[in-house]
Motif scaffolding. Structure first.
Motif, PDB file in Angstrom:
ATOM      1  N   SER A  65       1.252  -1.494  -0.004  1.00  0.00           N
ATOM      2  CA  SER A  65       0.313  -0.275  -0.036  1.00  0.00           C
ATOM      3  C   SER A  65       0.938   1.352   0.148  1.00  0.00           C
ATOM      4  O   SER A  65       0.330   2.350  -0.832  1.00  0.00           O
ATOM      5  CB  SER A  65      -0.876  -0.298   1.418  1.00  0.00           C
ATOM      6  N   THR A  66       1.885   1.189   0.310  1.00  0.00           N
ATOM      7  CA  THR A  66       3.137   2.234   1.027  1.00  0.00           C
ATOM      8  C   THR A  66       3.309   2.882  -1.438  1.00  0.00           C
ATOM      9  O   THR A  66       3.513   3.610  -1.097  1.00  0.00           O
ATOM     10  CB  THR A  66       4.346   2.100   1.658  1.00  0.00           C
ATOM     11  N   ALA A  67       3.405   1.561  -1.236  1.00  0.00           N
ATOM     12  CA  ALA A  67       4.097   1.806  -2.868  1.00  0.00           C
ATOM     13  C   ALA A  67       3.355   2.711  -3.911  1.00  0.00           C
ATOM     14  O   ALA A  67       3.498   2.919  -4.666  1.00  0.00           O
ATOM     15  CB  ALA A  67       5.064  -0.278  -2.860  1.00  0.00           C
ATOM     16  N   GLN A  68       1.793   1.781  -3.564  1.00  0.00           N
ATOM     17  CA  GLN A  68       1.175   1.926  -4.798  1.00  0.00           C
ATOM     18  C   GLN A  68       1.004   3.582  -4.082  1.00  0.00           C
ATOM     19  O   GLN A  68       0.836   4.627  -5.483  1.00  0.00           O
ATOM     20  CB  GLN A  68      -0.414   1.112  -4.179  1.00  0.00           C
ATOM     21  N   LYS A  69       1.087   4.131  -3.426  1.00  0.00           N
ATOM     22  CA  LYS A  69       0.940   5.726  -2.873  1.00  0.00           C
ATOM     23  C   LYS A  69       1.800   6.730  -3.973  1.00  0.00           C
ATOM     24  O   LYS A  69       1.715   7.621  -4.438  1.00  0.00           O
ATOM     25  CB  LYS A  69       0.400   5.968  -0.887  1.00  0.00           C
ATOM     26  N   LYS A  70       2.948   5.909  -3.795  1.00  0.00           N
ATOM     27  CA  LYS A  70       4.187   6.421  -4.471  1.00  0.00           C
ATOM     28  C   LYS A  70       4.161   5.976  -6.103  1.00  0.00           C
ATOM     29  O   LYS A  70       5.271   6.545  -6.161  1.00  0.00           O
ATOM     30  CB  LYS A  70       5.555   5.886  -3.489  1.00  0.00           C
ATOM     31  N   GLY A  71       3.980   5.520  -6.615  1.00  0.00           N
ATOM     32  CA  GLY A  71       3.986   5.247  -7.582  1.00  0.00           C
ATOM     33  C   GLY A  71       4.377   3.859  -8.304  1.00  0.00           C
ATOM     34  O   GLY A  71       5.316   3.951  -8.918  1.00  0.00           O
ATOM     35  N   ILE A  72       4.859   2.805  -6.893  1.00  0.00           N
ATOM     36  CA  ILE A  72       6.003   2.090  -7.254  1.00  0.00           C
ATOM     37  C   ILE A  72       5.354  -0.064  -7.665  1.00  0.00           C
ATOM     38  O   ILE A  72       4.647   0.308  -6.844  1.00  0.00           O
ATOM     39  CB  ILE A  72       7.023   1.787  -5.932  1.00  0.00           C
ATOM     40  N   ASP A  73       5.989   0.154  -8.643  1.00  0.00           N
ATOM     41  CA  ASP A  73       5.436  -1.365  -8.326  1.00  0.00           C
ATOM     42  C   ASP A  73       6.502  -2.289  -7.534  1.00  0.00           C
ATOM     43  O   ASP A  73       7.471  -2.701  -7.940  1.00  0.00           O
ATOM     44  CB  ASP A  73       5.838  -1.356  -9.620  1.00  0.00           C
ATOM     45  N   VAL A  74       5.354  -3.155  -7.235  1.00  0.00           N
ATOM     46  CA  VAL A  74       6.413  -3.889  -5.971  1.00  0.00           C
ATOM     47  C   VAL A  74       5.092  -5.873  -6.659  1.00  0.00           C
ATOM     48  O   VAL A  74       4.651  -6.396  -5.665  1.00  0.00           O
ATOM     49  CB  VAL A  74       5.403  -3.529  -4.511  1.00  0.00           C
ATOM     50  N   PRO A  75       5.770  -6.433  -7.458  1.00  0.00           N
ATOM     51  CA  PRO A  75       4.901  -7.771  -8.167  1.00  0.00           C
ATOM     52  C   PRO A  75       4.809  -8.856  -6.998  1.00  0.00           C
ATOM     53  O   PRO A  75       4.051  -9.246  -6.942  1.00  0.00           O
ATOM     54  CB  PRO A  75       5.442  -8.009  -9.151  1.00  0.00           C
ATOM     55  N   ILE A  76       6.208  -8.700  -6.076  1.00  0.00           N
ATOM     56  CA  ILE A  76       6.514  -9.482  -5.592  1.00  0.00           C
ATOM     57  C   ILE A  76       5.434  -9.322  -4.277  1.00  0.00           C
ATOM     58  O   ILE A  76       5.751 -10.800  -3.652  1.00  0.00           O
ATOM     59  CB  ILE A  76       7.698 -10.359  -4.953  1.00  0.00           C
ATOM     60  N   ASN A  77       6.243  -8.144  -3.308  1.00  0.00           N
ATOM     61  CA  ASN A  77       5.061  -8.003  -2.712  1.00  0.00           C
ATOM     62  C   ASN A  77       3.584  -8.938  -2.479  1.00  0.00           C
ATOM     63  O   ASN A  77       3.748  -9.586  -1.963  1.00  0.00           O
ATOM     64  CB  ASN A  77       5.154  -6.510  -1.554  1.00  0.00           C
ATOM     65  N   ALA A  78       3.253  -7.843  -3.751  1.00  0.00           N
ATOM     66  CA  ALA A  78       2.110  -8.168  -4.072  1.00  0.00           C
ATOM     67  C   ALA A  78       1.672  -9.767  -3.934  1.00  0.00           C
ATOM     68  O   ALA A  78       0.547  -9.843  -3.314  1.00  0.00           O
ATOM     69  CB  ALA A  78       1.207  -7.364  -5.100  1.00  0.00           C
ATOM     70  N   LEU A  79       2.735 -10.654  -4.645  1.00  0.00           N
ATOM     71  CA  LEU A  79       2.138 -12.279  -4.575  1.00  0.00           C
ATOM     72  C   LEU A  79       2.408 -12.795  -3.391  1.00  0.00           C
ATOM     73  O   LEU A  79       1.943 -13.617  -3.255  1.00  0.00           O
ATOM     74  CB  LEU A  79       3.272 -12.411  -5.952  1.00  0.00           C
ATOM     75  N   LEU A  80       3.145 -12.630  -2.703  1.00  0.00           N
ATOM     76  CA  LEU A  80       3.338 -13.190  -0.939  1.00  0.00           C
ATOM     77  C   LEU A  80       2.656 -12.852  -0.868  1.00  0.00           C
ATOM     78  O   LEU A  80       1.791 -13.785   0.152  1.00  0.00           O
ATOM     79  CB  LEU A  80       4.683 -12.379  -0.104  1.00  0.00           C
ATOM     80  N   VAL A  81       1.818 -11.446  -0.628  1.00  0.00           N
ATOM     81  CA  VAL A  81      -0.065 -11.387  -0.173  1.00  0.00           C
ATOM     82  C   VAL A  81      -0.628 -12.124   0.167  1.00  0.00           C
ATOM     83  O   VAL A  81      -0.999 -12.658   0.351  1.00  0.00           O
ATOM     84  CB  VAL A  81      -0.305  -9.921  -0.121  1.00  0.00           C
ATOM     85  N   GLN A  82      -1.144 -12.323  -1.611  1.00  0.00           N
ATOM     86  CA  GLN A  82      -2.073 -13.104  -2.183  1.00  0.00           C
ATOM     87  C   GLN A  82      -2.045 -14.984  -1.847  1.00  0.00           C
ATOM     88  O   GLN A  82      -2.744 -15.271  -1.443  1.00  0.00           O
ATOM     89  CB  GLN A  82      -2.116 -13.263  -3.275  1.00  0.00           C
ATOM     90  N   LYS A  83      -0.222 -15.079  -1.851  1.00  0.00           N
ATOM     91  CA  LYS A  83      -0.475 -16.622  -1.353  1.00  0.00           C
ATOM     92  C   LYS A  83      -0.719 -16.765  -0.257  1.00  0.00           C
ATOM     93  O   LYS A  83      -1.096 -18.277   0.496  1.00  0.00           O
ATOM     94  CB  LYS A  83       1.561 -16.992  -1.971  1.00  0.00           C
ATOM     95  N   ILE A  84       0.055 -16.147   0.882  1.00  0.00           N
ATOM     96  CA  ILE A  84      -0.348 -15.891   2.356  1.00  0.00           C
ATOM     97  C   ILE A  84      -1.690 -16.547   2.811  1.00  0.00           C
ATOM     98  O   ILE A  84      -2.388 -16.917   4.082  1.00  0.00           O
ATOM     99  CB  ILE A  84       0.315 -15.257   3.046  1.00  0.00           C
ATOM    100  N   LYS A  85      -3.157 -15.222   2.159  1.00  0.00           N
ATOM    101  CA  LYS A  85      -4.363 -15.524   2.186  1.00  0.00           C
ATOM    102  C   LYS A  85      -4.841 -16.282   1.353  1.00  0.00           C
ATOM    103  O   LYS A  85      -5.909 -16.778   1.569  1.00  0.00           O
ATOM    104  CB  LYS A  85      -4.492 -14.138   1.853  1.00  0.00           C
ATOM    105  N   ALA A  86      -4.157 -17.172   0.681  1.00  0.00           N
ATOM    106  CA  ALA A  86      -4.642 -18.003  -0.197  1.00  0.00           C
ATOM    107  C   ALA A  86      -4.951 -19.479   0.861  1.00  0.00           C
ATOM    108  O   ALA A  86      -5.039 -20.166   1.031  1.00  0.00           O
ATOM    109  CB  ALA A  86      -4.595 -18.531  -1.532  1.00  0.00           C
ATOM    110  N   ARG A  87      -3.663 -19.452   1.419  1.00  0.00           N
ATOM    111  CA  ARG A  87      -3.241 -20.352   2.844  1.00  0.00           C
ATOM    112  C   ARG A  87      -4.488 -20.901   3.804  1.00  0.00           C
ATOM    113  O   ARG A  87      -5.146 -19.776   4.838  1.00  0.00           O
ATOM    114  CB  ARG A  87      -2.051 -20.162   3.650  1.00  0.00           C
TER     115      ARG A  87
END
Ligand SMILES: NC(=O)C1=CN([C@@H]2O[C@H](COP(=O)(O)OP(=O)(O)OC[C@H]3O[C@@H](n4cnc5c(N)ncnc54)[C@H](OP(=O)(O)O)[C@@H]3O)[C@@H](O)[C@H]2O)C=CC1
Ligand SMILES: CC(C)(CO)C(=O)C(=O)O
Length: 299
Positions: free
Chosen positions: A277-299
């Protein structure tokens, strides 16, 4: 030299691993404290690093009424803070000191939005503790950093909070730039916690070569988000720090590994989710962090 003023009383919320370590320190130092627990089988004993059992004070279901000279300790997860504040807010004096102690970010914002005038200290620790039913075991020695955005280092409340942490989870030191310290810990947790949870491994396994590429990519994203917050660290420093912590805590299963294994809510939103969310506010791409969030939530 003037005597250090202590808090008259410390109310600790929860009987978690870290909260119980703090209570054991106060028990040993004979400082007055109370525990507010909610489990059916509250923790009664802390087993020290040297296997010495310490019996903790009996718990109470409610937060006691606190004065300006008292301390409220919140060694709980960010997602547990709002409920704890709902239960304790009415027991606080406007000048009761509040201490936050958790991994991840977002806690300070929650407390300062709800209690903008409340003296607030924020701490982060690298001690390790493990809760097993009604016992907590101190599994790893570490250190603790503490700072504040609304109390000066020279104020008695800052000195008393530092002294308390030195007794319970020392060595503790006052940080003039706590934001920097919290981001450094966040970077470590954002790498070690999800990777150990998803790969079902203890921390030390992350030092193997097969994880290096993913760790480097993750640290590159985190370094650029930290840069956007005026914290200038290199990817190399972040990688080295993560690998050092993984080696120093080699046999530990990270807290997120344990949360996933026990099917408990994880701290992913306050860790990698906060980076996203900090990256989004600054327009920075963080695909690996985003993927980890998704994967942990899917557990
Ligand atoms: N354990 C460790 O080694 C380390 C932990 N940390 C961090 O410290 C924080 C605390 O961790 P840890 O001690 O391990 O966590 P725990 O889950 O062991 O402790 C939190 C405890 O507080 C209880 N609790 C939460 N809200 C309330 C409430 N309103 N009233 C009464 N009890 C409440 C929880 O109850 P319930 O079980 O019902 O939810 C739980 O027992 C986390 O952010 C963690 O990442 C940091 C460094 C090391
Ligand atoms: C430092 C580390 C990664 C130790 O396990 C930790 O803080 C955690 O597990 O949450």
């Amino acid at each position: 030299m003037p005597a250090i003023k202590h808090f008259n009383f410390a109310q600790v919320i929860g009987d978690g691993a870290i909260g119980s370590l703090i209570c054991a320190g106060m028990e040993t130092a004979q400082l007055p404290y109370g525990r507010k627990t909610r489990s059916t089988m509250p923790v009664t004993t802390l087993e020290t690093y040297h296997n010495k059992p310490i019996q903790l004070a009996s718990d109470r279901g409610n937060c006691q009424r606190l004065t300006a000279d008292d301390l409220l300790v919140l060694p709980i997860k960010v997602h547990q803070l709002n409920t704890a504040l709902d239960e304790c807010e009415s027991a606080l004096h406007p000048n009761t000191t509040v201490m936050l102690l958790q991994n991840g970010m977002g806690g300070e914002e929650i407390v300062s939005q709800r209690l903008p005038q409340q003296p607030l200290v924020i701490a982060t620790t690298s001690h390790g503790a493990y809760k097993d039913n009604n016992r907590v075991k101190h599994t790893g020695l570490g250190e603790t950093k503490i700072g504040s955005n609304n109390i000066d280092a020279g104020h008695w409340k800052a000195t008393a909070a530092l002294q308390l942490l030195n007794l319970c989870i020392g060595p503790a030191r006052w940080e003039s730039n706590m934001t920097h310290a919290l981001w450094s810990k966040l970077a470590v947790n954002a790498v070690i916690n999800p990777l150990t949870a998803l790969n079902d491994i203890p921390n030390g396994e992350l030092t193997q070569n097969k994880y290096r590429n993913e760790i480097e990519l993750l640290c590159t994203e985190i370094a650029s988000v930290m840069h956007s917050q005026n914290i200038h660290v290199s990817t190399r420093e972040l990688v080295d720090n993560c690998l050092n912590v993984a080696a120093a805590t080699a046999k530990n299963f990270s807290s997120m590994h344990q949360d996933v294994a026990h099917k408990r809510k994880t701290e992913i939103d306050a860790i990698n989710g906060f980076i996203v969310s900090t990256a989004q506010k600054k327009g920075i791409d963080v695909p690996i962090n985003a993927l980890l969030v998704q994967k942990i939530k899917a557990r």
